[in-house]
Structure formats: C-alpha cells, structure tokens
Design an enzyme around this catalytic site. Structure first.
Site, PDB file in Angstrom:
ATOM      1  CG  LEU A 186      12.735 -17.374 -12.324  1.00 45.53           C
ATOM      2  CD1 LEU A 186      13.968 -17.822 -13.109  1.00 45.53           C
ATOM      3  CD2 LEU A 186      11.664 -18.462 -12.385  1.00 45.53           C
ATOM      4  CD  GLU A 208       1.353   2.986 -13.314  1.00 47.40           C
ATOM      5  OE1 GLU A 208       1.026   3.992 -13.954  1.00 47.40           O
ATOM      6  OE2 GLU A 208       2.531   2.556 -13.292  1.00 47.40           O
ATOM      7  NE  ARG A 228      -4.900  -3.381  -1.741  1.00 45.01           N
ATOM      8  CZ  ARG A 228      -4.994  -2.378  -2.607  1.00 45.01           C
ATOM      9  NH1 ARG A 228      -6.133  -2.151  -3.237  1.00 45.01           N
ATOM     10  NH2 ARG A 228      -3.958  -1.604  -2.838  1.00 45.01           N
ATOM     11  CB  CYS A 276      -1.846  -6.584  -8.834  1.00 43.16           C
ATOM     12  SG  CYS A 276      -1.988  -4.803  -8.643  1.00 43.16           S
ATOM     13  CE  LYS A 332      -6.980   6.372   0.991  1.00 41.12           C
ATOM     14  NZ  LYS A 332      -7.089   5.376  -0.069  1.00 41.12           N
ATOM     15  NE  ARG A 371       8.996  -3.078  -9.576  1.00 37.64           N
ATOM     16  CZ  ARG A 371      10.317  -3.077  -9.429  1.00 37.64           C
ATOM     17  NH1 ARG A 371      10.954  -4.164  -9.110  1.00 37.64           N
ATOM     18  NH2 ARG A 371      11.023  -1.960  -9.588  1.00 37.64           N
ATOM     19  CE  LYS A 395       5.575  -5.048  -3.873  1.00 36.92           C
ATOM     20  NZ  LYS A 395       5.963  -4.931  -5.273  1.00 36.92           N
TER      21      LYS A 395
END
Ligand SMILES: NC(=O)c1ccc[n+]([C@@H]2O[C@H](COP(=O)([O-])OP(=O)(O)OC[C@H]3O[C@@H](n4cnc5c(N)ncnc54)[C@H](O)[C@@H]3O)[C@@H](O)[C@H]2O)c1
Length: 434
Positions: free
Chosen positions: A253, A151, A331, A263, A35, A154, A324
């Site tokens: 919603l 934190e 994950r 998370c 990394k 998003r 998403k």
C-alpha cells in the site's frame, strides 16, 4: 532427495541453494556457459543478500554443484525442477512458454527411473498438462509425473522467503508425486509452514491470482494517491489508516512510481490474455495494467513540472534505477520508462544505484553513472529518488541541496517530506499523493 534444477536465474539459484541447505543433493543447470563458469568459481551472478554465503556453505558440504550438462543432472534425479524464464511473448502478451517446452523436451530425453518433473516457473493454467504431453510423446515408456510448484519469493528477501514461506503450493495429480514433493519440503513441513496440495490447474492459477491481486493493491493506492494530490489529503496517512484494518493489511500500500520488476508486469499481462482466451475478460487486471502505465508516465510530468515545465538542458540526478531495492534486477523497472523520457526531453541524466549498474548500463544508454549521491548531485537541477535503497533513505538533505545548482527533489517513494526538504534549503519538492 536428488534434485536437478533447470535454469539457474533468480528463482532457480535461490531454490537450488535452499534445497541443498535442507540437505538434498542439488545440481543446478543452466544453458548459459558464462553463468555456470562463474558459479563454479564461487561467484554469484545476481545480487541477492546472503546468497553468496549460503551457496559457498552448501558447495563446500558437497550437496550443491553447477553444470551445463542437463542430461547428467537429470540422470537419476528424484525430482527435476523447471525454473526457466516465462517472459511476455512479443506481440500478444501471452507468457512465452518456449523455454519451458524446450526444457521439457531435453528433460524427456534424459529421464531415468521414476522422476517428478516440477514446474517452478510461473506458467498459464494448462501448462503442466502440456509438459506432461511433451514428455509422454518423446518417451512413452518413461516413468514420471508432473507437479506444479509456483514460487512466491521476493527478490531482495529471497532466502528468507524460501526458508520461511507464508505457504508452499504444490499441484499434483498422483499420490506418488505428492510423496516426493512432501519429502522435498519436509524441513518446512516439520516447522509447520503451511503446505497446500491442490490439483495442477489450481496451483497454476494461485500464482497468477496472487500476483494480479498484489499488483491491483499497489495500483489502487497509486490511484488514490492521485486523488489525494487534488483534494489535499496525504496518501501515506490514508494507507496507514487503511492498512491497520486487518482485512486490508498494510503491505503493498505504498504509493510510488508504479509497479515493475520481473513478475507483476508480465504476469498481469498473461492473466489478461488467459481471460481473453477463455472469454472471461479479466477486467480488473486489464484496468490495472492500463493505470500502472499511466502512473509511470505521470512521474515524468511530475519531474518536468518541478523543473519549471521543461527539462531541456537540465542536469537530473536519479537515485536508484532497479525495480526495487536489494536486487540488481532491471526487468520492467519504472526507470526504463522515466529515464529515457527525460533524456528524450533534453535532460542530462546522472544515475547512482548501489547494485544496478552492471545490469542497467546497456538498458539505459546515454546516462552518466556515478557512485555517490552527493557527488552526482553536484551542480544538478533536480534529484529524483526513484528506488528506495537504504543509502537513499537517510540522505543529508542540507548537504545535498547545497551542492545543487537548483535544489529540487522529486521523491517518488515518499521517503522525505515537503517540510524536511524546505528546511534543508530545497526550493522545490514533490512526492506522490501528498
Ligand atoms: N524473479 C522472481 O522474483 C520470481 C519470483 C517468482 C517466480 N518467478 C518465476 O520464475 C521463473 C524464472 O524466473 P527468473 O527470474 O529466475 O528468470 P531468469 O531469467 O533469472 O532465469 C532463467 C534461467 O534459465 C536459463 N535457461 C533457460 N532455458 C534453459 C534450458 N533449457 N536449460 C537450462 N537453463 C535454461 C536461463 O539461461 C536463465 O539463466 C519465471 O517463470 C518467473 O516468472 C520469478
């Protein structure tokens, strides 16, 4: 301020880059040498819109650098942030604090002068005190304070969230630490973003309470969606009708295939464990976890039913597998439940995902990766819209249907409608809660 960021993942890298953009001197540390090599070559190891440009700008300005040498980064730092992973511990659902505690030990050995050791990772209540004990034990003479700074960014909108937060939460137990944290977040304070100072425990709890609440909101609408299907209501309109109420709000919603990601699944589990440990069962959160698992499994039934009761031998094209859009994070993505179940039931699965392939290919063995939705749909029996990347939001449904052997769509994000699908030539279409 001189800042060391320990852990250069989704949170550490974004936070490090943004702090450097505030004008602080930031050294990002990671124990993964691959990394660090990539970062030092100017490559961003994750997909996060806008991060490459902001990172290059601050590296060029000499305010941001990357190293594997934790001790060198901590030496002389005003604040050391711990932003390492806190995954679910195998077997019991607790947050695994081994990375946090290992980082604390290493930091302790390297402290010079007064330093605030800030936990940015999501950690159960009491962890900051534990971090303090670990450091105090290793270095009784060290001059330091601990602070909790959970934190809320998003993935996919991380820079904007960091630069324009709804609030910053800072748990401190001394005025000196508060001053350092105030100086670090000064650019946000000057722009009047709310900065909430609390004690350590309250800051730790805010993060879990917020995530569990959001997970509950999603799960609530998913449960309503199921009832909508039975009674003939449209969950999209129900959500709109609810969300226009200022007390409820329209965010989180959207009915869909269940929450996933790095998370909500682990944080709801950890909160439930925390409740059990203190003999205060988190009954709502425990139910949310259970219902969310059912929601994911219900999606499999939906696809199988759409395919006439069996997917054996059928070719299914899955659009989107990341948890998403706008992230490559896999994950706990719902796709990790749904895709293997389809393969297990005998389906041949093709997958298109704009950014997810690199992360997902080892997690989803046996799928055929393709780079274009229309090519992937060729001669397939069903298209499953699983992650609403922009490029899947405006598909030419007619073109898609024409390419398929049997034109069926499971639209698990409610992007299209039964009417659109029928008009385009789809013989089968299902969505969620409509
Ligand atoms: N990903 C999100 O959207 C998000 C949002 C808010 C909060 N959080 C929380 O932030 C924390 C980090 O999450 P993430 O998604 O960035 O994790 P991640 O897995 O992407 O990154 C963690 C990094 O820490 C490194 N690391 C571990 N131990 C180390 C050590 N001792 N020294 C140096 N590097 C070390 C790992 O190599 C890895 O690169 C978690 O507690 C998470 O719950 C995540």
């Amino acid at each position: 301020m001189k800042i060391a960021m320990i852990g250069t993942g989704y949170v550490g890298l974004v936070s490090g880059v943004c702090f450097s953009d505030f004008g602080h001197d930031v050294i990002c540390v990671d124990k993964d040498p691959g990394k660090i090599e990539r970062l030092n070559r100017g490559e961003v190891p994750i997909y996060e819109p806008g991060l490459d440009v902001l990172m290059a700008k601050n590296v060029a300005a000499g305010r941001l650098s990357f190293t594997g040498d934790l001790a060198a980064a901590v030496d002389g730092a005003d604040a050391v942030f711990i932003a390492v992973g806190t995954p679910t511990r195998r077997g019991d659902g607790h947050a695994d604090l081994s990375y946090v505690m290992a980082a604390a030990e290493e930091i302790a050995a390297a402290l010079t002068g007064y330093t605030v050791v800030v936990t940015k990772s999501t950690v159960p209540v009491g962890t900051n005190r534990q971090v303090r004990q670990v450091i105090r034990k290793a270095r009784p003479e060290a001059e330091f304070d601990v602070a909790s700074n959970p934190e809320f960014l998003r993935e996919g909108a991380a820079i904007d969230d960091f630069m324009r937060p709804d609030r910053v939460v800072v748990g401190v137990s001394s005025e000196r630490a508060k001053d350092v944290m105030g100086e670090i977040y000064r650019p946000l304070f000057l722009r009047e973003f709310p900065i909430l100072y609390t004690d350590l425990e309250t800051a730790e709890m805010i993060k879990y309470a917020a995530n569990a609440f959001l997970a509950t909101k999603i799960t609530f609408i998913n449960e309503i969606a199921r009832l909508c299907e039975k009674v003939g209501a449209d969950v999209k309109e129900v959500a709109r009708g609810m969300g226009l109420d200022g007390r409820i709000g329209n965010k989180f919603l959207h009915a869909g295939p269940g929450y996933g990601g790095s998370c909500f699944p682990k944080d709801t589990q950890a909160l439930a464990r925390m409740g059990q440990d203190h003999a205060v069962p988190m009954q709502i959160t425990e139910t949310v976890i259970k219902v969310n698992d059912e929601v994911k499994r219900r999606m499999i039934d939906k696809i199988v039913d759409l395919c006439g009761g069996s997917v054996n031998g059928k070719t299914i094209t899955v659009l989107g597998v990341t948890f998403k859009p706008n992230t490559d994070d896999m994950r706990d993505a719902p796709s990790l439940t749904i895709v293997p179940a389809l393969i297990g039931a005998g389906a041949k699965v093709r997958v298109v995902d704009p950014q997810g392939m690199r992360e997902a290919q080892h997690m989803l063995p046996g799928v055929n990766w393709m780079d274009d939705a229309y090519k992937a749909a060729q001669k397939s029996d069903c298209v499953v819209l699983l992650t609403e990347w922009n490029e899947f939001r405006a598909l030419d449904l007619k073109k898609l249907a024409k390419k398929m052997t049997t034109a069926r769509m499971a639209d698990l994000r409610n992007i299209y409608s039964a009417k659109d699908a029928k008009k385009a030539g789809f013989e089968g279409y299902v969505s969620v809660g409509r």
